[in-house]
Design a protein around this motif. Structure first.
Motif, PDB file in Angstrom:
ATOM      1  N   MET A 162       0.785  -1.143  -0.217  1.00  0.00           N
ATOM      2  CA  MET A 162      -0.066   0.218  -0.139  1.00  0.00           C
ATOM      3  C   MET A 162       0.900   1.221   0.028  1.00  0.00           C
ATOM      4  N   SER A 169       0.557   6.635   2.808  1.00  0.00           N
ATOM      5  CA  SER A 169      -0.383   7.504   3.389  1.00  0.00           C
ATOM      6  C   SER A 169      -1.533   6.451   3.861  1.00  0.00           C
ATOM      7  N   ALA A 170      -1.649   5.287   2.835  1.00  0.00           N
ATOM      8  CA  ALA A 170      -2.952   4.216   3.026  1.00  0.00           C
ATOM      9  C   ALA A 170      -2.418   3.362   3.991  1.00  0.00           C
ATOM     10  N   TYR A 171      -1.202   2.902   4.355  1.00  0.00           N
ATOM     11  CA  TYR A 171      -0.650   2.283   5.198  1.00  0.00           C
ATOM     12  C   TYR A 171      -0.669   3.004   6.594  1.00  0.00           C
ATOM     13  N   SER A 195       1.371   9.471  -2.418  1.00  0.00           N
ATOM     14  CA  SER A 195       0.030   9.143  -1.888  1.00  0.00           C
ATOM     15  C   SER A 195      -1.167  10.213  -2.251  1.00  0.00           C
ATOM     16  N   LEU A 206      -5.423  11.741   0.655  1.00  0.00           N
ATOM     17  CA  LEU A 206      -5.295  10.692   1.439  1.00  0.00           C
ATOM     18  C   LEU A 206      -4.181  11.042   2.501  1.00  0.00           C
ATOM     19  N   SER A 253      -4.499  10.883   6.684  1.00  0.00           N
ATOM     20  CA  SER A 253      -3.682   9.971   7.264  1.00  0.00           C
ATOM     21  C   SER A 253      -2.558  10.744   8.203  1.00  0.00           C
TER      22      SER A 253
END
Length: 295
Positions: A34, A37-39, A116, A120, A124
């Motif tokens: 991922m 930022s998604a992580y 990212s 997002l 995050s």
């Protein structure tokens, strides 16, 4: 069991779960692929929500009262917004001083955040941490340590907020701003008094990351020149911060403090340094400091 002892035990369990879930997530191949930022978004949800939900389920405490979910009022909103912007030169100075000895994790993740996307990354880095970290630190912990006394509780929460970042570079400025956040929450009796500036501070970092490029990057400066620049900016910001504090105190007069007495008629206080808290400090030393010293 005293309230402080119970809060210390929860803090230890939280830190154990926080570190354990982080290691577990890093071992899942699909999650490692991922974006940064998604992580971070997924990791924060998994690391914070289950233990905090367990806390309220186990203690049966009233969520609204514990977290002080009360409106701020427009005057406080304006003052706290100004504070969130104005405190950043002081934070930048403390961050730079510590980066001379330890790597800055924000600088190490700049490229991943840029890749990212803005929305997002803002969610995050700025929005979600402001809510989750404040619910844990200035919500659950500040309420749980109330029998230490107002100022000692603020110092303890600020220290644990610094330890929560799990690296020595962020500890000093996280402690300073964490203590100030506790003061804002105590005076306004609202958790939004810390959520708002937390979001502003982190959001400014995201904006600065996405506005950096080769064309606008500043000329190379020596370490001493950077230090002097940051020091001057911090010194110029202090009088304005003092003025904001003066206005804040006028809008928010001191509230009556909870005063309990023991069987001897003396002020009732509880002991903070229990075995659970000593284990929290040990965990931070092993997992938060040793990895940097061994590099």
């Amino acid at each position: 069991m005293t309230e402080t002892t119970r809060t210390n035990r929860f803090t230890l369990l939280f830190f154990l779960y926080f570190m354990g879930s982080s290691v577990a997530l890093a071992m899942v191949p699909a999650i490692r692929e991922m974006s940064d930022s998604a992580y971070m978004l997924l990791a924060q949800l998994i690391s914070f929500l289950p233990p905090m939900a367990f806390y309220f389920f186990y203690t049966k405490k009233d969520i609204r009262q514990t977290l002080r979910l009360r409106p701020l009022g427009w005057k406080n909103v304006l003052l706290i917004l100004s504070f969130g912007i104005s405190i950043q030169p002081v934070m930048s100075l403390l961050s730079y001083l510590m980066s001379l000895f330890f790597p800055n994790p924000v600088e190490q993740s700049i490229e991943g955040i840029q890749q990212s996307g803005v929305i997002l990354s803002m969610l995050s880095v700025a929005v979600l941490p402001a809510f989750l970290e404040e619910i844990f630190s200035r919500g659950i912990l500040l309420s749980g340590y109330q029998f230490l006394g107002r100022w000692k509780a603020a110092l303890v929460c600020a220290l644990l907020f610094g330890l929560l970042h799990m690296n020595p570079q962020q500890l000093p400025y996280a402690f300073v701003v964490g203590f100030i956040f506790c003061f804002l929450v105590e005076r306004t009796d609202s958790l939004f008094a810390s959520i708002l500036p937390h979001m502003i501070i982190n959001g400014t970092t995201v904006v600065s990351i996405f506005t950096q490029n080769a064309a606008t990057a500043p000329l190379e400066m020596s370490s001493s020149a950077i230090l002097v620049t940051l020091l001057v900016m911090a010194l110029f910001s202090i009088p304005w911060l003092a003025f904001l504090l003066y206005l804040f105190l006028k809008v928010n007069p001191p509230r009556a403090e909870l005063c309990l007495t023991d069987e001897n008629g003396e002020a009732y206080t509880e002991r903070f340094l229990t075995p659970s808290m000593l284990l929290v400090f040990l965990l931070y030393a092993v997992c938060g400091i040793l990895p940097y010293l061994s590099r």
